[in-house]
Design a protein around this motif. Structure first.
Motif, PDB file in Angstrom:
ATOM      1  N   ARG A 194     -65.354  72.902  61.360  1.00 24.91           N
ATOM      2  CA  ARG A 194     -64.012  72.782  61.924  1.00 24.91           C
ATOM      3  C   ARG A 194     -63.622  71.320  61.986  1.00 24.91           C
ATOM      4  NH1 ARG A 194     -65.165  77.291  66.541  1.00 24.91           N
ATOM      5  NH2 ARG A 194     -64.978  79.096  65.157  1.00 24.91           N
ATOM      6  N   ARG A 195     -62.541  71.005  61.348  1.00 21.79           N
ATOM      7  CA  ARG A 195     -62.057  69.628  61.314  1.00 21.79           C
ATOM      8  C   ARG A 195     -60.685  69.560  61.960  1.00 21.79           C
ATOM      9  NH1 ARG A 195     -64.447  69.902  56.065  1.00 21.79           N
ATOM     10  NH2 ARG A 195     -66.194  68.464  55.862  1.00 21.79           N
ATOM     11  N   ARG A 196     -60.532  68.586  62.810  1.00 18.99           N
ATOM     12  CA  ARG A 196     -59.239  68.376  63.457  1.00 18.99           C
ATOM     13  C   ARG A 196     -58.492  67.290  62.707  1.00 18.99           C
ATOM     14  NH1 ARG A 196     -57.956  67.457  69.917  1.00 18.99           N
ATOM     15  NH2 ARG A 196     -55.690  67.215  69.705  1.00 18.99           N
ATOM     16  N   GLY A 197     -57.215  67.522  62.502  1.00 12.92           N
ATOM     17  CA  GLY A 197     -56.427  66.521  61.813  1.00 12.92           C
ATOM     18  C   GLY A 197     -54.948  66.793  61.926  1.00 12.92           C
ATOM     19  N   ASP A 198     -54.143  65.863  61.442  1.00 12.38           N
ATOM     20  CA  ASP A 198     -52.689  65.990  61.429  1.00 12.38           C
ATOM     21  C   ASP A 198     -52.233  66.437  60.051  1.00 12.38           C
ATOM     22  OD1 ASP A 198     -52.159  63.035  63.500  1.00 12.38           O
ATOM     23  OD2 ASP A 198     -52.498  65.145  64.033  1.00 12.38           O
ATOM     24  N   TYR A 199     -51.377  67.427  60.038  1.00  8.26           N
ATOM     25  CA  TYR A 199     -50.859  67.959  58.783  1.00  8.26           C
ATOM     26  C   TYR A 199     -49.340  67.859  58.789  1.00  8.26           C
ATOM     27  CZ  TYR A 199     -55.499  69.824  57.967  1.00  8.26           C
ATOM     28  OH  TYR A 199     -56.861  69.944  57.758  1.00  8.26           O
ATOM     29  N   TRP A 200     -48.809  67.300  57.696  1.00 11.43           N
ATOM     30  CA  TRP A 200     -47.371  67.137  57.540  1.00 11.43           C
ATOM     31  C   TRP A 200     -46.817  68.189  56.582  1.00 11.43           C
ATOM     32  CZ3 TRP A 200     -44.410  63.631  60.157  1.00 11.43           C
ATOM     33  CH2 TRP A 200     -45.070  62.553  60.769  1.00 11.43           C
ATOM     34  N   GLY A 201     -45.592  68.606  56.864  1.00  8.53           N
ATOM     35  CA  GLY A 201     -44.875  69.421  55.903  1.00  8.53           C
ATOM     36  C   GLY A 201     -44.188  68.530  54.877  1.00  8.53           C
ATOM     37  N   GLN A 202     -43.500  69.163  53.932  1.00  4.87           N
ATOM     38  CA  GLN A 202     -42.859  68.422  52.850  1.00  4.87           C
ATOM     39  C   GLN A 202     -41.483  67.914  53.256  1.00  4.87           C
ATOM     40  OE1 GLN A 202     -42.720  71.648  53.183  1.00  4.87           O
ATOM     41  NE2 GLN A 202     -40.551  72.069  52.852  1.00  4.87           N
ATOM     42  N   GLY A 203     -40.964  68.398  54.365  1.00 10.73           N
ATOM     43  CA  GLY A 203     -39.674  67.951  54.860  1.00 10.73           C
ATOM     44  C   GLY A 203     -38.536  68.852  54.420  1.00 10.73           C
ATOM     45  N   THR A 204     -37.480  68.841  55.214  1.00 13.52           N
ATOM     46  CA  THR A 204     -36.269  69.582  54.884  1.00 13.52           C
ATOM     47  C   THR A 204     -35.068  68.659  55.144  1.00 13.52           C
ATOM     48  OG1 THR A 204     -35.031  71.640  55.252  1.00 13.52           O
ATOM     49  CG2 THR A 204     -36.074  70.658  57.186  1.00 13.52           C
ATOM     50  N   GLN A 205     -34.154  68.621  54.189  1.00 16.26           N
ATOM     51  CA  GLN A 205     -33.026  67.689  54.269  1.00 16.26           C
ATOM     52  C   GLN A 205     -31.929  68.242  55.176  1.00 16.26           C
ATOM     53  OE1 GLN A 205     -32.433  64.542  52.608  1.00 16.26           O
ATOM     54  NE2 GLN A 205     -30.701  64.534  54.047  1.00 16.26           N
ATOM     55  N   VAL A 206     -31.477  67.402  56.079  1.00 16.03           N
ATOM     56  CA  VAL A 206     -30.329  67.721  56.927  1.00 16.03           C
ATOM     57  C   VAL A 206     -29.263  66.660  56.640  1.00 16.03           C
ATOM     58  CG1 VAL A 206     -29.445  67.819  59.279  1.00 16.03           C
ATOM     59  CG2 VAL A 206     -31.672  68.824  58.732  1.00 16.03           C
ATOM     60  N   THR A 207     -28.098  67.128  56.229  1.00 21.13           N
ATOM     61  CA  THR A 207     -26.991  66.228  55.939  1.00 21.13           C
ATOM     62  C   THR A 207     -25.792  66.640  56.774  1.00 21.13           C
ATOM     63  OG1 THR A 207     -27.763  65.906  53.668  1.00 21.13           O
ATOM     64  CG2 THR A 207     -25.505  65.258  54.163  1.00 21.13           C
ATOM     65  N   VAL A 208     -25.271  65.703  57.546  1.00 17.87           N
ATOM     66  CA  VAL A 208     -24.115  65.967  58.401  1.00 17.87           C
ATOM     67  C   VAL A 208     -22.965  65.105  57.890  1.00 17.87           C
ATOM     68  CG1 VAL A 208     -23.233  66.062  60.748  1.00 17.87           C
ATOM     69  CG2 VAL A 208     -25.691  66.345  60.319  1.00 17.87           C
ATOM     70  N   ALA A 209     -21.972  65.750  57.334  1.00 13.53           N
ATOM     71  CA  ALA A 209     -20.847  65.023  56.744  1.00 13.53           C
ATOM     72  C   ALA A 209     -19.613  65.896  56.744  1.00 13.53           C
ATOM     73  CB  ALA A 209     -21.181  64.590  55.325  1.00 13.53           C
ATOM     74  N   VAL A 247     -44.901  74.231  56.375  1.00 12.83           N
ATOM     75  CA  VAL A 247     -43.668  74.348  55.608  1.00 12.83           C
ATOM     76  C   VAL A 247     -42.473  74.356  56.551  1.00 12.83           C
ATOM     77  CG1 VAL A 247     -42.352  75.759  53.994  1.00 12.83           C
ATOM     78  CG2 VAL A 247     -44.857  75.645  53.805  1.00 12.83           C
ATOM     79  N   GLU A 248     -41.552  73.436  56.306  1.00  8.54           N
ATOM     80  CA  GLU A 248     -40.309  73.400  57.063  1.00  8.54           C
ATOM     81  C   GLU A 248     -39.217  74.111  56.275  1.00  8.54           C
ATOM     82  OE1 GLU A 248     -42.113  69.144  57.446  1.00  8.54           O
ATOM     83  OE2 GLU A 248     -41.771  70.633  55.880  1.00  8.54           O
ATOM     84  N   SER A 249     -38.242  74.622  57.004  1.00  3.33           N
ATOM     85  CA  SER A 249     -37.083  75.247  56.366  1.00  3.33           C
ATOM     86  C   SER A 249     -35.904  75.169  57.321  1.00  3.33           C
ATOM     87  CB  SER A 249     -37.370  76.704  55.998  1.00  3.33           C
ATOM     88  OG  SER A 249     -37.650  77.455  57.155  1.00  3.33           O
ATOM     89  N   GLY A 250     -34.720  75.476  56.796  1.00  3.91           N
ATOM     90  CA  GLY A 250     -33.537  75.551  57.641  1.00  3.91           C
ATOM     91  C   GLY A 250     -32.573  74.392  57.501  1.00  3.91           C
ATOM     92  N   GLY A 251     -32.925  73.399  56.711  1.00  2.00           N
ATOM     93  CA  GLY A 251     -32.015  72.283  56.531  1.00  2.00           C
ATOM     94  C   GLY A 251     -30.812  72.667  55.694  1.00  2.00           C
ATOM     95  N   GLY A 252     -29.869  71.736  55.609  1.00  6.08           N
ATOM     96  CA  GLY A 252     -28.691  72.001  54.805  1.00  6.08           C
ATOM     97  C   GLY A 252     -27.607  70.976  55.064  1.00  6.08           C
ATOM     98  N   LEU A 253     -26.434  71.270  54.513  1.00  2.00           N
ATOM     99  CA  LEU A 253     -25.258  70.408  54.687  1.00  2.00           C
ATOM    100  C   LEU A 253     -24.326  71.069  55.691  1.00  2.00           C
ATOM    101  CD1 LEU A 253     -23.306  68.128  53.867  1.00  2.00           C
ATOM    102  CD2 LEU A 253     -22.557  69.592  51.966  1.00  2.00           C
ATOM    103  N   VAL A 254     -24.017  70.347  56.750  1.00  2.00           N
ATOM    104  CA  VAL A 254     -23.116  70.858  57.771  1.00  2.00           C
ATOM    105  C   VAL A 254     -22.101  69.796  58.141  1.00  2.00           C
ATOM    106  CG1 VAL A 254     -24.789  72.481  58.742  1.00  2.00           C
ATOM    107  CG2 VAL A 254     -24.621  70.159  59.673  1.00  2.00           C
ATOM    108  N   SER A 285     -24.181  73.319  63.975  1.00  2.00           N
ATOM    109  CA  SER A 285     -25.573  73.479  64.401  1.00  2.00           C
ATOM    110  C   SER A 285     -26.457  73.905  63.237  1.00  2.00           C
ATOM    111  CB  SER A 285     -25.666  74.545  65.499  1.00  2.00           C
ATOM    112  OG  SER A 285     -24.917  74.184  66.634  1.00  2.00           O
ATOM    113  N   LEU A 286     -27.733  73.602  63.384  1.00  2.00           N
ATOM    114  CA  LEU A 286     -28.756  74.080  62.467  1.00  2.00           C
ATOM    115  C   LEU A 286     -30.015  74.369  63.280  1.00  2.00           C
ATOM    116  CD1 LEU A 286     -28.657  71.645  59.389  1.00  2.00           C
ATOM    117  CD2 LEU A 286     -28.155  74.096  59.352  1.00  2.00           C
ATOM    118  N   ARG A 287     -30.807  75.321  62.799  1.00  2.00           N
ATOM    119  CA  ARG A 287     -32.110  75.549  63.399  1.00  2.00           C
ATOM    120  C   ARG A 287     -33.166  75.380  62.331  1.00  2.00           C
ATOM    121  NH1 ARG A 287     -35.008  80.697  66.392  1.00  2.00           N
ATOM    122  NH2 ARG A 287     -35.137  81.493  64.243  1.00  2.00           N
ATOM    123  N   LEU A 288     -34.031  74.417  62.540  1.00  2.00           N
ATOM    124  CA  LEU A 288     -35.134  74.185  61.626  1.00  2.00           C
ATOM    125  C   LEU A 288     -36.350  74.974  62.078  1.00  2.00           C
ATOM    126  CD1 LEU A 288     -34.919  70.313  61.108  1.00  2.00           C
ATOM    127  CD2 LEU A 288     -33.643  72.139  59.967  1.00  2.00           C
TER     128      LEU A 288
END
Length: 122
Positions: free
Chosen positions: A106-121, A5-12, A17-20
């Motif tokens: 035990r299985r090795r694999g790549d796991y993705w999060g759902q993403g967090t939107q970063v908007t710079v405007a 799970v990602e977090s910390g995105g937003g509109l800046v 600065s932002l920290r994800l």
């Protein structure tokens, strides 16, 4: 079951600065590596930052000097500190975790999060 799970995105505004954060949880035996990616509208997903096999951090040339990647192994948490943000940094930021699951098999694999939107405007 594993969750990323990602977090910390937003509109800046430009220059701010932002920290994800990226937290991996669930049936995890070991985390081998992780990386941050981003995808802007109409573009392919691109690698932004990650760790080398030796544990050193590495970032995309266009964000060098502005973005820093770090990790807290005890918390299975990874961070992307983004300073001096530019409009071209606008994207959905994703965390990718390379891990092995715990349990009987035990299985090795790549796991993705759902993403967090970063908007710079402005």
């Amino acid at each position: 079951q594993v969750q990323v799970v990602e977090s910390g995105g937003g509109l800046v505004q430009p220059g701010e600065s932002l920290r994800l954060s990226c937290v991996a949880s669930g049936s995890i035996f070991v985390i081998y590596n992780m990386a941050w990616y981003r995808q802007a509208p109409g573009n392919e997903r691109e690698w932004v930052a990650g760790f080398t096999a030796g544990g050193n951090s590495n970032v995309l040339d266009s964000v060098k000097g502005r973005f820093t990647i770090s990790r807290d192994n005890a918390k299975n948490t990874f961070y992307l500190q983004m300073n001096s943000l530019k409009p071209e940094d606008t994207a959905v930021y994703y965390c990718l975790v390379d891990l092995a699951t715990s349990g009987g098999t035990r299985r090795r694999g790549d796991y993705w999060g759902q993403g967090t939107q970063v908007t710079v405007a402005s």
